[in-house]
Design a protein around this motif. Structure first.
Motif, mmCIF file in Angstrom:
data_model
loop_
_atom_site.group_PDB
_atom_site.id
_atom_site.type_symbol
_atom_site.label_atom_id
_atom_site.label_comp_id
_atom_site.label_asym_id
_atom_site.label_seq_id
_atom_site.Cartn_x
_atom_site.Cartn_y
_atom_site.Cartn_z
ATOM 1 N N ALA A 66 0.827 -1.209 0.000
ATOM 2 C CA ALA A 66 0.000 0.000 0.000
ATOM 3 C C ALA A 66 0.861 1.260 0.000
ATOM 4 O O ALA A 66 0.605 2.203 -0.760
ATOM 5 C CB ALA A 66 -0.931 -0.015 1.210
ATOM 6 N N THR A 67 1.893 1.294 0.838
ATOM 7 C CA THR A 67 2.721 2.489 0.953
ATOM 8 C C THR A 67 3.552 2.724 -0.299
ATOM 9 O O THR A 67 3.617 3.844 -0.826
ATOM 10 C CB THR A 67 3.638 2.368 2.180
ATOM 11 N N ALA A 68 4.189 1.660 -0.801
ATOM 12 C CA ALA A 68 4.991 1.803 -2.014
ATOM 13 C C ALA A 68 4.111 2.131 -3.211
ATOM 14 O O ALA A 68 4.505 2.914 -4.098
ATOM 15 C CB ALA A 68 5.784 0.518 -2.272
ATOM 16 N N GLY A 69 2.914 1.550 -3.265
ATOM 17 C CA GLY A 69 2.003 1.846 -4.364
ATOM 18 C C GLY A 69 1.575 3.303 -4.384
ATOM 19 O O GLY A 69 1.528 3.940 -5.446
ATOM 20 N N ILE A 70 1.273 3.860 -3.208
ATOM 21 C CA ILE A 70 0.878 5.269 -3.135
ATOM 22 C C ILE A 70 2.055 6.167 -3.481
ATOM 23 O O ILE A 70 1.901 7.198 -4.144
ATOM 24 C CB ILE A 70 0.326 5.592 -1.734
ATOM 25 N N ALA A 71 3.270 5.790 -3.036
ATOM 26 C CA ALA A 71 4.455 6.590 -3.376
ATOM 27 C C ALA A 71 4.666 6.623 -4.888
ATOM 28 O O ALA A 71 4.946 7.682 -5.467
ATOM 29 C CB ALA A 71 5.687 6.014 -2.671
ATOM 30 N N VAL B 33 -0.217 2.302 -10.858
ATOM 31 C CA VAL B 33 -0.869 2.692 -12.107
ATOM 32 C C VAL B 33 -2.277 3.234 -11.838
ATOM 33 O O VAL B 33 -2.633 4.341 -12.261
ATOM 34 C CB VAL B 33 -0.925 1.495 -13.072
ATOM 35 N N THR B 34 -3.097 2.449 -11.119
ATOM 36 C CA THR B 34 -4.492 2.844 -10.904
ATOM 37 C C THR B 34 -4.605 4.102 -10.053
ATOM 38 O O THR B 34 -5.309 5.055 -10.407
ATOM 39 C CB THR B 34 -5.266 1.705 -10.238
ATOM 40 N N TYR B 35 -3.908 4.119 -8.933
ATOM 41 C CA TYR B 35 -4.029 5.259 -8.028
ATOM 42 C C TYR B 35 -3.308 6.483 -8.580
ATOM 43 O O TYR B 35 -3.632 7.613 -8.193
ATOM 44 C CB TYR B 35 -3.507 4.885 -6.645
ATOM 45 N N GLY B 36 -2.330 6.274 -9.471
ATOM 46 C CA GLY B 36 -1.720 7.422 -10.130
ATOM 47 C C GLY B 36 -2.744 8.199 -10.934
ATOM 48 O O GLY B 36 -2.779 9.431 -10.903
ATOM 49 N N GLY B 37 -3.611 7.488 -11.670
ATOM 50 C CA GLY B 37 -4.666 8.150 -12.420
ATOM 51 C C GLY B 37 -5.692 8.813 -11.522
ATOM 52 O O GLY B 37 -6.153 9.929 -11.802
ATOM 53 N N MET B 38 -6.063 8.128 -10.430
ATOM 54 C CA MET B 38 -7.050 8.704 -9.507
ATOM 55 C C MET B 38 -6.524 9.973 -8.845
ATOM 56 O O MET B 38 -7.218 10.995 -8.771
ATOM 57 C CB MET B 38 -7.408 7.679 -8.438
ATOM 58 N N LEU B 39 -5.279 9.906 -8.345
ATOM 59 C CA LEU B 39 -4.706 11.069 -7.678
ATOM 60 C C LEU B 39 -4.558 12.236 -8.642
ATOM 61 O O LEU B 39 -4.823 13.389 -8.281
ATOM 62 C CB LEU B 39 -3.347 10.709 -7.077
ATOM 63 N N ALA B 40 -4.146 11.951 -9.882
ATOM 64 C CA ALA B 40 -3.963 13.025 -10.852
ATOM 65 C C ALA B 40 -5.271 13.758 -11.109
ATOM 66 O O ALA B 40 -5.309 14.997 -11.157
ATOM 67 C CB ALA B 40 -3.409 12.451 -12.153
ATOM 68 N N LYS B 41 -6.355 13.007 -11.268
ATOM 69 C CA LYS B 41 -7.648 13.637 -11.545
ATOM 70 C C LYS B 41 -8.100 14.519 -10.384
ATOM 71 O O LYS B 41 -8.516 15.670 -10.576
ATOM 72 C CB LYS B 41 -8.703 12.574 -11.826
ATOM 73 N N VAL B 42 -8.012 13.984 -9.173
ATOM 74 C CA VAL B 42 -8.489 14.751 -8.016
ATOM 75 C C VAL B 42 -7.545 15.910 -7.705
ATOM 76 O O VAL B 42 -8.001 17.005 -7.339
ATOM 77 C CB VAL B 42 -8.646 13.822 -6.799
ATOM 78 N N TYR B 43 -6.230 15.694 -7.840
ATOM 79 C CA TYR B 43 -5.294 16.797 -7.639
ATOM 80 C C TYR B 43 -5.624 17.962 -8.567
ATOM 81 O O TYR B 43 -5.628 19.129 -8.157
ATOM 82 C CB TYR B 43 -3.866 16.332 -7.897
#
Length: 272
Positions: A78-83, A156-166
């Motif tokens: 979880a931590t490495a994925g979010i980083a 990959v997945t959370y990168g797209g989610m974070l980018a949209k919300v950011y």
């Protein structure tokens, strides 16, 4: 009831509720959702027998060592994925946000900026449009069984989610500090760095922490397809019909989610 005490919006709310029910009922029928099946005597007997195998939880030394290692793997995934997602999200968010686009900062604009933003929007859509479970299946084929596939899928997945919300957060942030800095003679980039980001940083960090909490849950689910962590250990125990091990893993997961939720609340409170 006295007419003066009636809720003037009651009729509208009742109409909206009826419309929701009219639309929801066919969807439930289409999905073959039948809650009554849960209370069928034969099904209740099967559920009871299955849950009965969960007690008592497994407490053997060898299993607890495996459980501890799987828990650490889940936190690491979880931590490495979010980083990794954070590294992807920052440049995409800068490209998606019109007020932060490079062309606008340099005084340009026109169709090149629109093309770049459209490309970034398409990349973001692909990244977040495919579920992390599907990405995990893909990366398991590439990296093999283990945590690396889970980290890549979350990245990959959370990168797209974070980018949209950011990008949405930055677009909705008050622009007046930026204008004030520009009016005082500051350059565009310093005005962006010191005028916009400090205002939005609390919300950006809060959402990132929330996504980390979600990543802890997602990493367990991805373990069922071989991405490591508690999910993979749970899958093995269920296949071996070892209810005691499964219940111990489930309790560990619940404690982990509770700890993640408590940490998330504490961080949000400190940022408020």
């Amino acid at each position: 009831m006295n007419p003066s005490e009636r809720d003037p919006a009651a009729r509208g709310r009742l109409t909206a509720l009826l419309c929701v029910l009219v639309v929801l009922w066919p969807l439930l029928r289409l999905a073959e959702f039948q809650p009554a099946a849960l209370f069928d005597p034969a099904n209740l007997k099967t559920i009871g027998a299955f849950l009965g195998t969960f007690l008592p939880p497994e407490t053997g030394g060898d299993f607890l060592v495996l459980l501890w290692g799987a828990t650490l793997d889940t936190l690491a995934i979880a931590t490495a994925g979010i980083a990794g997602a954070w590294v992807i999200a920052i440049p995409l968010a800068l490209l998606l946000t019109r007020s932060l686009s490079v062309s606008r900062l340099e005084g340009g604009g026109g169709w090149p900026g629109r093309v770049v933003r459209a490309g970034a929007r398409l990349i973001t859509l692909v990244l977040r449009g495919v579920p992390e479970l599907v990405w995990a299946l893909v990366f398991v084929r590439i990296f093999g069984l283990g945590p690396a596939a889970g980290v890549a899928a979350l990245t990959v997945t959370y990168g797209g989610m974070l980018a949209k919300v950011y990008a949405e957060i930055l677009e909705s942030t008050d622009q007046r500090p930026v204008r004030a800095l520009l009016a005082s003679g500051a350059g565009r980039l310093p005005a962006l760095t010191y005028g916009l980001l400090p205002t939005a940083s609390d919300e950006l960090i809060s959402y990132t922490v929330y996504r980390w909490e979600c990543a802890v849950r997602a990493s367990v689910v991805m373990g069922f397809v071989g991405a490591g962590g508690l999910g993979q250990l749970m899958d093995q125990s269920m296949k071996m019909l070892n209810g005691g091990e499964a219940s111990a893993i489930l309790m560990t997961f619940l404690l982990l989610v509770m700890a993640a939720d408590a940490l998330s609340r504490a961080l949000r409170r400190s940022l408020a």
